[in-house]
Scaffold this active site. Structure first.
Site, PDB file in Angstrom:
ATOM      1  NE  ARG A 139      -4.302  -1.380   0.058  1.00 58.57           N
ATOM      2  CZ  ARG A 139      -4.490  -2.361  -0.824  1.00 58.57           C
ATOM      3  NH1 ARG A 139      -3.567  -2.635  -1.730  1.00 58.57           N
ATOM      4  NH2 ARG A 139      -5.614  -3.063  -0.818  1.00 58.57           N
TER       5      ARG A 139
ATOM      6  CG  HIS B 192      -3.749  -0.866  -7.072  1.00 53.77           C
ATOM      7  ND1 HIS B 192      -4.030  -0.214  -5.904  1.00 53.77           N
ATOM      8  CD2 HIS B 192      -3.771  -2.191  -6.754  1.00 53.77           C
ATOM      9  CE1 HIS B 192      -4.235  -1.091  -4.933  1.00 53.77           C
ATOM     10  NE2 HIS B 192      -4.072  -2.307  -5.431  1.00 53.77           N
TER      11      HIS B 192
HETATM   12  P1  NAP Z   1      -1.598 -11.270   5.059  1.00 55.54           P
HETATM   13  O1  NAP Z   1      -1.762 -12.684   4.689  1.00 55.54           O
HETATM   14  O2  NAP Z   1      -2.432 -10.715   6.159  1.00 55.54           O
HETATM   15  O3  NAP Z   1      -0.044 -11.056   5.417  1.00 55.54           O
HETATM   16  C1  NAP Z   1       0.443  -9.864   5.914  1.00 55.54           C
HETATM   17  C2  NAP Z   1       1.911 -10.053   6.271  1.00 55.54           C
HETATM   18  O4  NAP Z   1       2.423  -8.800   6.743  1.00 55.54           O
HETATM   19  C3  NAP Z   1       2.128 -11.078   7.387  1.00 55.54           C
HETATM   20  O5  NAP Z   1       3.334 -11.767   7.185  1.00 55.54           O
HETATM   21  C4  NAP Z   1       2.222 -10.175   8.613  1.00 55.54           C
HETATM   22  O6  NAP Z   1       2.965 -10.730   9.695  1.00 55.54           O
HETATM   23  C5  NAP Z   1       2.972  -9.000   8.037  1.00 55.54           C
HETATM   24  N1  NAP Z   1       2.768  -7.814   8.878  1.00 55.54           N
HETATM   25  C6  NAP Z   1       1.620  -7.157   9.133  1.00 55.54           C
HETATM   26  N2  NAP Z   1       1.836  -6.132   9.965  1.00 55.54           N
HETATM   27  C7  NAP Z   1       3.160  -6.149  10.234  1.00 55.54           C
HETATM   28  C8  NAP Z   1       4.000  -5.359  11.039  1.00 55.54           C
HETATM   29  N3  NAP Z   1       3.523  -4.329  11.751  1.00 55.54           N
HETATM   30  N4  NAP Z   1       5.316  -5.658  11.095  1.00 55.54           N
HETATM   31  C9  NAP Z   1       5.807  -6.711  10.415  1.00 55.54           C
HETATM   32  N5  NAP Z   1       5.061  -7.510   9.619  1.00 55.54           N
HETATM   33  C10 NAP Z   1       3.747  -7.230   9.541  1.00 55.54           C
HETATM   34  O7  NAP Z   1      -1.830 -10.310   3.809  1.00 55.54           O
HETATM   35  P2  NAP Z   1      -1.642 -10.679   2.253  1.00 55.54           P
HETATM   36  O8  NAP Z   1      -2.840 -11.418   1.754  1.00 55.54           O
HETATM   37  O9  NAP Z   1      -0.297 -11.281   2.073  1.00 55.54           O
HETATM   38  O10 NAP Z   1      -1.713  -9.214   1.606  1.00 55.54           O
HETATM   39  C11 NAP Z   1      -0.798  -8.187   1.980  1.00 55.54           C
HETATM   40  C12 NAP Z   1      -1.262  -6.863   1.407  1.00 55.54           C
HETATM   41  O11 NAP Z   1      -1.028  -6.825  -0.003  1.00 55.54           O
HETATM   42  C13 NAP Z   1      -2.755  -6.575   1.515  1.00 55.54           C
HETATM   43  O12 NAP Z   1      -3.095  -6.117   2.810  1.00 55.54           O
HETATM   44  C14 NAP Z   1      -2.949  -5.499   0.467  1.00 55.54           C
HETATM   45  O13 NAP Z   1      -2.731  -4.228   1.042  1.00 55.54           O
HETATM   46  C15 NAP Z   1      -1.823  -5.779  -0.539  1.00 55.54           C
HETATM   47  N6  NAP Z   1      -2.354  -6.195  -1.852  1.00 55.54           N
HETATM   48  C16 NAP Z   1      -1.965  -5.482  -2.951  1.00 55.54           C
HETATM   49  C17 NAP Z   1      -2.444  -5.855  -4.212  1.00 55.54           C
HETATM   50  C18 NAP Z   1      -2.009  -5.093  -5.445  1.00 55.54           C
HETATM   51  O14 NAP Z   1      -2.545  -5.331  -6.528  1.00 55.54           O
HETATM   52  N7  NAP Z   1      -1.025  -4.217  -5.353  1.00 55.54           N
HETATM   53  C19 NAP Z   1      -3.309  -6.953  -4.346  1.00 55.54           C
HETATM   54  C20 NAP Z   1      -3.685  -7.631  -3.215  1.00 55.54           C
HETATM   55  C21 NAP Z   1      -3.212  -7.259  -1.952  1.00 55.54           C
HETATM   56  P3  NAP Z   1       2.440 -12.057  10.459  1.00 55.54           P
HETATM   57  O15 NAP Z   1       2.725 -13.189   9.502  1.00 55.54           O
HETATM   58  O16 NAP Z   1       3.271 -12.128  11.657  1.00 55.54           O
HETATM   59  O17 NAP Z   1       0.979 -11.866  10.704  1.00 55.54           O
END
Ligand code: NAP
Length: 314
Positions: free
Chosen positions: A229, A277
């Site tokens: 993000r 995006h």
């Molecule tokens: P997820 O499964 O919830 O994983 C989030 C990861 O970030 C986990 O490893 C989490 O740690 C880590 N994290 C969260 N807060 C943190 C912090 N304060 N310090 C260190 N690590 C932290 O999410 P996801 O499905 O992988 O998606 C991630 C993000 O990608 C989404 O929230 C969205 O914003 C973005 N996204 C972008 C697109 C695009 O087209 N650009 C598409 C889809 C999603 P833990 O493992 O310890 O919980």
């Protein structure tokens, strides 16, 4: 009798019709309908809704709501706008989305690994220069975020022989990937990565994470890919680091304001690649299957999928 589950959100009619068609194609005895088509009596009974960028006031008008199925993976907007703690927010977790994102991470890592921005610039000035090409094993890619998307990206990069390290809030275990957590762990990943890939959710803990102090810790000459993000990066600090050549290049897919305003300095910056995006668009067909499965389990067995943690913000 067919049970009606409403869909609501700030999306155009075509997008809503497409989602309805795909989700209904995966359901029996349950029908997704636009919220507006329900009577006041039916609205009062609604316990589950499918949402895409929903208007919080509309959700507040559903007194019996227990959970909402978001059709997006990132839920920071609904989390910040809709504070009703009695309603679980379930985000879309789709293996196809992880595959698409890992393909994007691989593609843009190769773009940087094979110095494509350099060759594009050279062509513009008719320059003939052959910089050293390291092997993928000599290139360390650091992933910030090792969740659904980060893990898949780590494995795909490993398959392509990159040296992969990663950072998350809690300690992660991924075969062949050195993992870090906590503040010290972040410094290690920043210092060691040649390419830093951001796949973190936006939360109070990650907003502005890449501030001037943390950007200064990044290995000199490294590049950044932000697919998480926009507000996770301090834009002014990133531009300063690119201008001073502390960082080589930034591939940015997400921004604090989207679409990126026409006057934004990123558009014309020689060390920035702007993407609209597009690194991992939601696939309506596969996403609809996941949403339909969750809804069917709720309707037949009363099971509500695990929701996001409101305190953690993801
Ligand atoms: P997820 O499964 O919830 O994983 C989030 C990861 O970030 C986990 O490893 C989490 O740690 C880590 N994290 C969260 N807060 C943190 C912090 N304060 N310090 C260190 N690590 C932290 O999410 P996801 O499905 O992988 O998606 C991630 C993000 O990608 C989404 O929230 C969205 O914003 C973005 N996204 C972008 C697109 C695009 O087209 N650009 C598409 C889809 C999603 P833990 O493992 O310890 O919980």
């Amino acid at each position: 009798m067919t049970r009606k589950i409403p869909i609501t959100g700030r999306m155009n009619d075509d997008a809503m019709d497409e989602w309805i068609g795909h989700i209904n194609g995966n359901l029996t005895d349950v029908k997704i309908v636009p919220l507006d088509e329900l009577s006041s009596e039916e609205k009062a009974q609604v316990d589950c809704a499918v949402v895409l960028n929903p208007d919080p006031a509309v959700l507040e008008s559903l007194p019996n709501l227990k959970w909402i199925q978001s059709l997006w993976a990132g839920v920071e907007r609904v989390l910040s706008e809709y504070s009703n703690e009695d309603v679980k927010i379930v985000r879309l977790i789709d293996p196809q989305l992880s595959k698409t994102m890992s393909e994007g991470v691989l593609a843009w890592s190769f773009y940087l690994h094979r110095a494509m921005p350099t060759y594009l610039a050279q062509q513009a000035t008719r320059s003939w220069d052959q910089p050293h090409l390291p092997t993928p094993q000599e290139r360390t890619i650091g992933l910030l975020g090792l969740g659904q998307l980060g893990k898949a990206a780590a494995l795909r990069l490993k398959e392509n022989e990159f040296n992969v390290i990663g950072w998350s809030r809690s300690k992660a275990e991924i075969d062949g990937v050195e993992t870090f957590h906590g503040a010290d762990g972040l410094s290690d990943v920043l210092k060691r990565s040649d390419i830093l890939v951001i796949l973190l959710p936006l939360s109070s803990a990650t907003r502005g994470l890449l501030d001037p102090e943390n950007i200064a810790k990044i290995k000199p000459g490294a590049s950044i890919i932000n697919f998480g993000r926009g507000p996770i990066i301090d834009d002014d600090a990133l531009i300063a680091a690119l201008d001073s050549k502390h960082l080589e290049h930034a591939v940015l897919d997400v921004f604090s304001i989207e679409p990126l305003p026409k006057e934004h300095p990123y558009w014309a910056h020689p060390s920035v690649t702007v993407l609209p995006h597009c690194s991992a668009p939601t696939n309506k067909k596969t996403g609809a299957k996941i949403a339909a499965k969750n809804i069917a389990e709720f309707v037949t067995k009363g099971i509500i999928p695990t929701g996001v943690d409101r305190k953690l913000g993801y």
